[in-house]
Write a protein that holds these residues in place. Structure first.
Motif, PDB file in Angstrom:
ATOM      1  N   PRO A 253      -6.692  -3.877  -7.954  1.00 56.93           N
ATOM      2  CA  PRO A 253      -5.260  -3.849  -7.643  1.00 56.93           C
ATOM      3  C   PRO A 253      -4.947  -4.079  -6.160  1.00 56.93           C
ATOM      4  CG  PRO A 253      -5.828  -2.057  -9.123  1.00 56.93           C
ATOM      5  CD  PRO A 253      -7.123  -2.655  -8.677  1.00 56.93           C
ATOM      6  N   ALA A 254      -4.000  -4.973  -5.915  1.00 58.00           N
ATOM      7  CA  ALA A 254      -3.493  -5.196  -4.552  1.00 58.00           C
ATOM      8  C   ALA A 254      -2.544  -4.061  -4.201  1.00 58.00           C
ATOM      9  CB  ALA A 254      -2.771  -6.530  -4.469  1.00 58.00           C
ATOM     10  N   THR A 255      -2.723  -3.493  -3.010  1.00 60.49           N
ATOM     11  CA  THR A 255      -1.899  -2.344  -2.614  1.00 60.49           C
ATOM     12  C   THR A 255      -1.065  -2.598  -1.362  1.00 60.49           C
ATOM     13  OG1 THR A 255      -3.868  -1.442  -1.514  1.00 60.49           O
ATOM     14  CG2 THR A 255      -3.361  -0.618  -3.720  1.00 60.49           C
ATOM     15  N   ALA A 256      -1.392  -3.625  -0.580  1.00 56.22           N
ATOM     16  CA  ALA A 256      -0.607  -3.927   0.622  1.00 56.22           C
ATOM     17  C   ALA A 256      -0.800  -5.394   0.989  1.00 56.22           C
ATOM     18  CB  ALA A 256      -1.011  -3.029   1.789  1.00 56.22           C
ATOM     19  N   VAL A 257       0.184  -5.942   1.699  1.00 53.81           N
ATOM     20  CA  VAL A 257       0.130  -7.329   2.177  1.00 53.81           C
ATOM     21  C   VAL A 257       0.539  -7.350   3.643  1.00 53.81           C
ATOM     22  CG1 VAL A 257       1.136  -9.638   1.983  1.00 53.81           C
ATOM     23  CG2 VAL A 257       0.643  -8.322  -0.082  1.00 53.81           C
ATOM     24  N   ALA A 258      -0.184  -8.155   4.436  1.00 52.98           N
ATOM     25  CA  ALA A 258       0.139  -8.293   5.861  1.00 52.98           C
ATOM     26  C   ALA A 258       0.136  -9.759   6.252  1.00 52.98           C
ATOM     27  CB  ALA A 258      -0.869  -7.516   6.706  1.00 52.98           C
ATOM     28  N   PHE A 259       0.935 -10.077   7.274  1.00 54.94           N
ATOM     29  CA  PHE A 259       0.966 -11.432   7.837  1.00 54.94           C
ATOM     30  C   PHE A 259       1.261 -11.291   9.324  1.00 54.94           C
ATOM     31  CE2 PHE A 259       2.390 -15.686   8.823  1.00 54.94           C
ATOM     32  CZ  PHE A 259       1.627 -16.502   7.995  1.00 54.94           C
ATOM     33  N   PRO A 260       0.473 -11.964  10.194  1.00 58.69           N
ATOM     34  CA  PRO A 260       0.644 -11.783  11.642  1.00 58.69           C
ATOM     35  C   PRO A 260       1.854 -12.532  12.194  1.00 58.69           C
ATOM     36  CG  PRO A 260      -1.065 -13.397  11.220  1.00 58.69           C
ATOM     37  CD  PRO A 260      -0.659 -12.857   9.872  1.00 58.69           C
TER      38      PRO A 260
END
Length: 281
Positions: A253-260
């Motif tokens: 399961p994906a729990t977080a997403v980030a993008f710089p």
């Protein structure tokens, strides 16, 4: 004895029914409390492109402000008069028109694009968006809620776009073809990211491989162990909206997403801010 048993059964049924009603009421209350605008983004100041006339006749050279809502919206409940934009001076404006386009694919319809004259960035910018009449959710994933009476502060014109929402997408939705590109058939999990406004590369091209690797998805296994990956592919591209599909080749399961920060721009040319959000399931 039989009457006693029947009375006991009736009482028990009454308690069960009352518990169900209370539970349903609590669920509805929780949904109502979370129903709100997540963001209002002053995307363009008197710069809506000529093609915007296809969305709203007369939109050319007007202001554009996408408003992202916490729930998907019933299009039939959406009217321009449902919204008020408050400027720094205290003056208020009703949008000329509102539309769910271009973010109109299934399960995307939570971004309301408002078009009109909302103030000037230099001397009297918009500072708040109010929802003053009935705007109803479509009740596809939770009890129907009404956004009436909610509000949100406006993100200034010169601020960069950021991810405001990430959500797991059911396979029966991401496997459908929409206006944008699709995930590969080998995909095992999809997360949709919703930006505060539309994003492109600084040269106005669509995102590519370099931007795919910039997306970082946190995974959390059943035993609590964590890892981080880039999506195997990006999809829902080429449709000019504020959503991307992150196509994953893992079932963890994906729990977080980030993008710089500093790689994408909004229609005004402002570089994106650093983003990290938890995945809604």
């Amino acid at each position: 004895m039989k009457k006693t048993i029947l009375r006991g059964a009736a009482a028990l049924f009454g308690l069960v029914h009352a518990s169900m009603v209370v539970a349903e009421g609590a669920q509805q209350l929780a949904a109502e409390q979370t129903a709100r605008p997540l963001s209002a983004f002053f995307g363009l100041d008197n710069k809506m492109p000529f093609a915007a006339n296809l969305l709203c006749l007369g939109a050319w050279d007007e202001d554009g402000m996408p408003v992202v809502l916490s729930h998907t919206v019933n299009p039939d409940s959406l009217q321009a008069e449902d919204f008020r934009v408050v400027r720094q001076s205290g003056a208020t404006t009703t949008p000329m028109c509102v539309t769910l386009r271009p973010a109109g694919d299934m399960d995307e319809n939570r971004t309301v694009l408002m078009i009109g004259e909302f103030g000037n960035a230099g001397d009297d910018p918009p500072v708040k968006v109010l929802i003053v009449d009935d705007v109803l959710s479509d009740a596809t994933d939770s009890p129907q809620v009404n956004f009436r009476g909610t509000q949100v502060s406006v993100i200034p014109l010169d601020a960069g776009p950021e991810i405001i929402l990430a959500a797991a997408v059911p396979k029966d939705i991401w496997s459908l073809s929409g206006r944008g590109t699709s995930c590969p058939t080998t995909t095992k999990q999809v997360v949709r990211v919703t930006w505060t406004g539309g994003v492109r590369l600084p040269n106005r091209d669509e995102l590519g491989e370099a931007q795919r690797t910039l997306y970082k998805v946190s995974l959390t296994a059943a035993d609590g162990s964590r890892s981080e990956v880039s999506p195997a592919a990006l999809a829902d591209l080429g449709d000019a909206d504020n959503n991307h599909f992150l196509c994953l080749d893992t079932t963890t399961p994906a729990t977080a997403v980030a993008f710089p920060a500093g790689h994408l721009v909004d229609p005004n040319g402002d570089l994106n801010a650093d983003s990290k959000v938890m995945v809604r399931r």
